[in-house]
Design a protein around this motif. Structure first.
Motif, PDB file in Angstrom:
ATOM      1  N   ASP A 227      -8.422   0.748   3.056  1.00  0.00           N
ATOM      2  CA  ASP A 227      -8.845  -0.143   1.975  1.00  0.00           C
ATOM      3  C   ASP A 227     -10.363  -0.220   1.874  1.00  0.00           C
TER       4      ASP A 227
ATOM      5  N   ASN B 267      -8.270  -5.608  -2.546  1.00  0.00           N
ATOM      6  CA  ASN B 267      -8.316  -4.661  -1.429  1.00  0.00           C
ATOM      7  C   ASN B 267      -7.453  -3.463  -1.816  1.00  0.00           C
ATOM      8  N   MET B 268      -8.085  -2.323  -2.018  1.00  0.00           N
ATOM      9  CA  MET B 268      -7.327  -1.149  -2.451  1.00  0.00           C
ATOM     10  C   MET B 268      -8.085   0.134  -2.113  1.00  0.00           C
ATOM     11  N   PRO B 269      -7.384   1.137  -1.578  1.00  0.00           N
ATOM     12  CA  PRO B 269      -8.052   2.412  -1.257  1.00  0.00           C
ATOM     13  C   PRO B 269      -8.307   3.243  -2.500  1.00  0.00           C
TER      14      PRO B 269
ATOM     15  N   ARG C 218      -4.164  -0.158   7.813  1.00  0.00           N
ATOM     16  CA  ARG C 218      -4.616  -0.207   6.424  1.00  0.00           C
ATOM     17  C   ARG C 218      -6.092  -0.558   6.234  1.00  0.00           C
TER      18      ARG C 218
ATOM     19  N   ILE D 126     -13.765  -5.448   2.720  1.00  0.00           N
ATOM     20  CA  ILE D 126     -12.446  -5.935   2.325  1.00  0.00           C
ATOM     21  C   ILE D 126     -12.379  -7.456   2.453  1.00  0.00           C
TER      22      ILE D 126
ATOM     23  N   TYR E 132     -12.902  -2.948  -6.536  1.00  0.00           N
ATOM     24  CA  TYR E 132     -11.997  -2.442  -5.507  1.00  0.00           C
ATOM     25  C   TYR E 132     -12.759  -2.345  -4.185  1.00  0.00           C
ATOM     26  N   SER E 133     -12.116  -2.763  -3.119  1.00  0.00           N
ATOM     27  CA  SER E 133     -12.770  -2.780  -1.809  1.00  0.00           C
ATOM     28  C   SER E 133     -13.316  -1.415  -1.402  1.00  0.00           C
ATOM     29  N   CYS E 134     -12.598  -0.351  -1.745  1.00  0.00           N
ATOM     30  CA  CYS E 134     -13.022   0.995  -1.334  1.00  0.00           C
ATOM     31  C   CYS E 134     -14.375   1.382  -1.911  1.00  0.00           C
TER      32      CYS E 134
END
Length: 247
Positions: free
Chosen positions: A65, A128-130, A61, A159, A152-154
């Motif tokens: 992320d 943390n999110m893609p 993951r 992250i 959002y981390s993406c």
């Protein structure tokens, strides 16, 4: 006795810290935890036994992320560990199932966020999110409309618990770390934020977390169907703190 009790109450109140902004984690905080059925459904599409699938899902993951890879690359990497392949339709199904698995609101936390917003505290999401999931969440989670910032981390190439994403958050909010309350369900994320001086509280249940926050900070919290109001300046004026400017 009365004077002693009064002095003790004043001392307790004086120990509460002022907060100007609240930062919420998303997974297992604003939304409910993914269910066993969620994971089994994705495992079935991949053709991988549930136990092995769960291991690969989390192990692979971080790059997803962080935004280093996209959804198709992530899912291809998972099944590749088992020397399997996926069709384009299967990948689309997996991204859909993954997105839907994280959009069930944790109503107690959502109400807490709404209360904080009503009382004039700017809200920020730090998750943390893609890419694919973050866009789905932004569109499908109505309460996020009250949040001033969605981090959002993406979008930042970093992250949690890496310190750089917390620094990005501080730069965006333009608020001193000691003026921020941060809630996250993972100890390592809470500890990282605390290293930068951010008031960080580990989130487990709404009731227990609200109790810990109430004893330390001057901020409204939900408590078994009732809410403790914030300090008199917020109750009397409902005035929002100076709006934070973005870069």
């Amino acid at each position: 006795m009365h004077d002693t009790a009064k002095r003790s109450a004043i001392q307790v109140l004086s120990q509460e810290r002022s907060v100007r902004a609240v930062v919420f984690d998303y997974g297992n905080v604003l939304c409910l935890e993914q269910t066993l059925e969620d994971m089994k459904g994705m495992a079935l599409v991949c053709g991988i036994p549930h136990g092995r699938f769960s291991e690969l899902y989390w192990k692979l993951r971080p790059p997803y992320d962080r935004g280093d890879i996209d959804g198709p690359a992530y899912w291809t990497a998972i099944v590749g560990q088992q020397e399997l392949g996926l069709s384009r339709d299967q990948i689309a199904t997996l991204i859909k199932l993954d997105s839907e698995s994280i959009t069930r609101p944790n109503q107690g936390t959502v109400q807490w966020a709404e209360l904080s917003h009503h009382e004039g505290f700017p809200l920020t999401l730090l998750s943390n999110m893609p890419l694919e999931l973050s866009r789905h969440v932004t569109q499908s989670f109505p309460s996020l409309s009250t949040f001033e910032y969605l981090i959002y981390s993406c979008d930042y190439g970093s992250i949690k618990p890496e310190l750089s994403i917390y620094r990005n958050c501080l730069e965006l909010l333009k608020v001193a770390p000691q003026d921020i309350l941060y809630l996250d369900d993972r100890a390592e994320n809470v500890e990282a934020a605390a290293r930068l001086g951010i008031n960080s509280v580990l989130f487990d249940t709404v009731e227990k977390t609200a109790s810990r926050v109430e004893s330390r900070f001057d901020i409204p919290v939900p408590s078994y169907g009732r809410c403790r109001q914030s300090s008199s300046q917020y109750r009397s004026t409902k005035r929002r703190p100076d709006r934070m400017e973005s870069d």
